[in-house]
Motif scaffolding. Structure first.
Motif, PDB file in Angstrom:
ATOM      1  N   ASP A 124       0.867  -1.173   0.000  1.00  0.00           N
ATOM      2  CA  ASP A 124       0.000   0.000   0.000  1.00  0.00           C
ATOM      3  C   ASP A 124       0.903   1.221   0.000  1.00  0.00           C
ATOM      4  O   ASP A 124       2.098   1.120   0.307  1.00  0.00           O
ATOM      5  CB  ASP A 124      -0.897   0.023   1.240  1.00  0.00           C
ATOM      6  CG  ASP A 124      -2.062  -0.960   1.132  1.00  0.00           C
ATOM      7  OD1 ASP A 124      -2.573  -1.146   0.015  1.00  0.00           O
ATOM      8  OD2 ASP A 124      -2.453  -1.536   2.180  1.00  0.00           O
ATOM      9  N   VAL A 125       0.350   2.377  -0.292  1.00  0.00           N
ATOM     10  CA  VAL A 125       1.145   3.604  -0.361  1.00  0.00           C
ATOM     11  C   VAL A 125       1.904   3.798   0.952  1.00  0.00           C
ATOM     12  O   VAL A 125       1.339   3.683   2.036  1.00  0.00           O
ATOM     13  CB  VAL A 125       0.255   4.826  -0.646  1.00  0.00           C
ATOM     14  CG1 VAL A 125       1.065   6.114  -0.617  1.00  0.00           C
ATOM     15  CG2 VAL A 125      -0.443   4.683  -1.992  1.00  0.00           C
ATOM     16  N   GLY A 126       3.206   4.068   0.829  1.00  0.00           N
ATOM     17  CA  GLY A 126       4.068   4.304   1.982  1.00  0.00           C
ATOM     18  C   GLY A 126       4.766   3.055   2.499  1.00  0.00           C
ATOM     19  O   GLY A 126       5.708   3.166   3.281  1.00  0.00           O
ATOM     20  N   GLU A 127       4.321   1.882   2.082  1.00  0.00           N
ATOM     21  CA  GLU A 127       4.937   0.642   2.559  1.00  0.00           C
ATOM     22  C   GLU A 127       6.123   0.265   1.683  1.00  0.00           C
ATOM     23  O   GLU A 127       6.253   0.714   0.550  1.00  0.00           O
ATOM     24  CB  GLU A 127       3.912  -0.500   2.541  1.00  0.00           C
ATOM     25  CG  GLU A 127       2.783  -0.329   3.522  1.00  0.00           C
ATOM     26  CD  GLU A 127       1.812  -1.495   3.500  1.00  0.00           C
ATOM     27  OE1 GLU A 127       1.073  -1.630   4.486  1.00  0.00           O
ATOM     28  OE2 GLU A 127       1.765  -2.252   2.511  1.00  0.00           O
ATOM     29  N   TRP A 128       6.967  -0.595   2.218  1.00  0.00           N
ATOM     30  CA  TRP A 128       8.116  -1.113   1.467  1.00  0.00           C
ATOM     31  C   TRP A 128       8.256  -2.596   1.754  1.00  0.00           C
ATOM     32  O   TRP A 128       7.714  -3.111   2.721  1.00  0.00           O
ATOM     33  CB  TRP A 128       9.390  -0.351   1.801  1.00  0.00           C
ATOM     34  CG  TRP A 128       9.803  -0.439   3.241  1.00  0.00           C
ATOM     35  CD1 TRP A 128       9.381   0.345   4.264  1.00  0.00           C
ATOM     36  CD2 TRP A 128      10.702  -1.384   3.810  1.00  0.00           C
ATOM     37  NE1 TRP A 128       9.943  -0.031   5.435  1.00  0.00           N
ATOM     38  CE2 TRP A 128      10.780  -1.110   5.193  1.00  0.00           C
ATOM     39  CE3 TRP A 128      11.462  -2.435   3.303  1.00  0.00           C
ATOM     40  CZ2 TRP A 128      11.568  -1.836   6.066  1.00  0.00           C
ATOM     41  CZ3 TRP A 128      12.253  -3.161   4.181  1.00  0.00           C
ATOM     42  CH2 TRP A 128      12.302  -2.858   5.537  1.00  0.00           C
TER      43      TRP A 128
END
Length: 169
Positions: A103-107
Motif C-alpha cells: 500500500d502507499v508508503g509501505e516497502w
C-alpha cells in the motif's frame, strides 16, 4: 455624418437604423434559440458519465527500487490502465508480486535476485480527478453551446423554408 458617408456610403440616420435592425435581429435570434434550449441535471450527469475518462483519468503510481536505476534514484512511474495488482511494473515476476502486496508508503525487501538484493517502496498514487459537482458548470456550458449552435442552425433553416413560399422576388 461625412465620415460614415465616406466609409459606408450611407447617411448617419441610415447607419443608425441598420445598427438598430441588426441589434433587433440578433436579440430575436437569441431569444428564439435560447427558449428552445433546456439542460437538465440528467443531461449533465449523462455527459459526465460519457466523458468519465476526461474527469476520472487513470492514476499514476510511483515505486522506488533500491539497487537499480541510479539515474532516476530507483523511481519508476506507471499509468495504471488496470488494477494495481494486475499491472506489470518490472520485467521480473518476483518483483511485481512483491510490489502488488504494498500500500502507499509501505516497502518490502530484501528480495533476492541472483547476487543482488532489492527493496521496493510504494511512494505514491496520484489521480487528478474532477467530481461531478465540480464539473457540472463546465458541462452545462458545453451542452448549452452545442445545443445553441444546433438550434440556431435549425431556426435559420426554418426561416429559409418559410421564405420559400413564393417566388424569389
Amino acid at each position: 455624418n461625412r465620415r460614415i458617408l465616406e466609409e459606408q456610403g450611407v447617411t448617419l440616420d441610415e447607419a443608425l437604423r441598420q445598427k438598430e435592425l441588426d441589434t433587433l435581429v440578433g436579440l430575436t435570434l437569441y431569444q428564439e434559440i435560447n427558449r428552445r434550449i433546456n439542460i437538465s441535471w440528467r443531461d449533465i450527469k449523462q455527459r459526465y458519465e460519457r466523458d468519465i475518462d476526461k474527469y476520472q483519468p487513470n492514476p499514476t503510481v510511483t515505486l522506488q527500487v533500491i539497487r537499480f536505476m541510479k539515474d532516476r534514484e530507483g523511481k519508476i512511474e506507471r499509468l495504471l490502465t488496470d488494477e494495481f495488482e494486475k499491472t506489470d511494473f518490472y520485467p521480473i515476476d518476483l518483483m511485481n508480486e512483491a510490489a502488488w502486496t504494498l500500500d502507499v508508503g509501505e516497502w518490502t525487501g530484501p528480495i533476492s535476485l541472483g547476487n543482488a538484493n532489492v527493496w521496493i517502496k510504494y511512494l505514491s498514487r496520484e489521480q487528478e480527478s474532477v467530481s461531478l459537482y465540480d464539473a457540472q458548470l463546465q458541462i452545462y456550458r458545453e451542452l448549452t453551446n452545442e445545443r445553441r449552435e444546433k438550434e440556431r442552425s435549425e431556426y435559420l433553416m426554418e426561416l429559409i423554408e418559410r421564405a420559400r413560399v413564393s417566388s424569389r422576388e
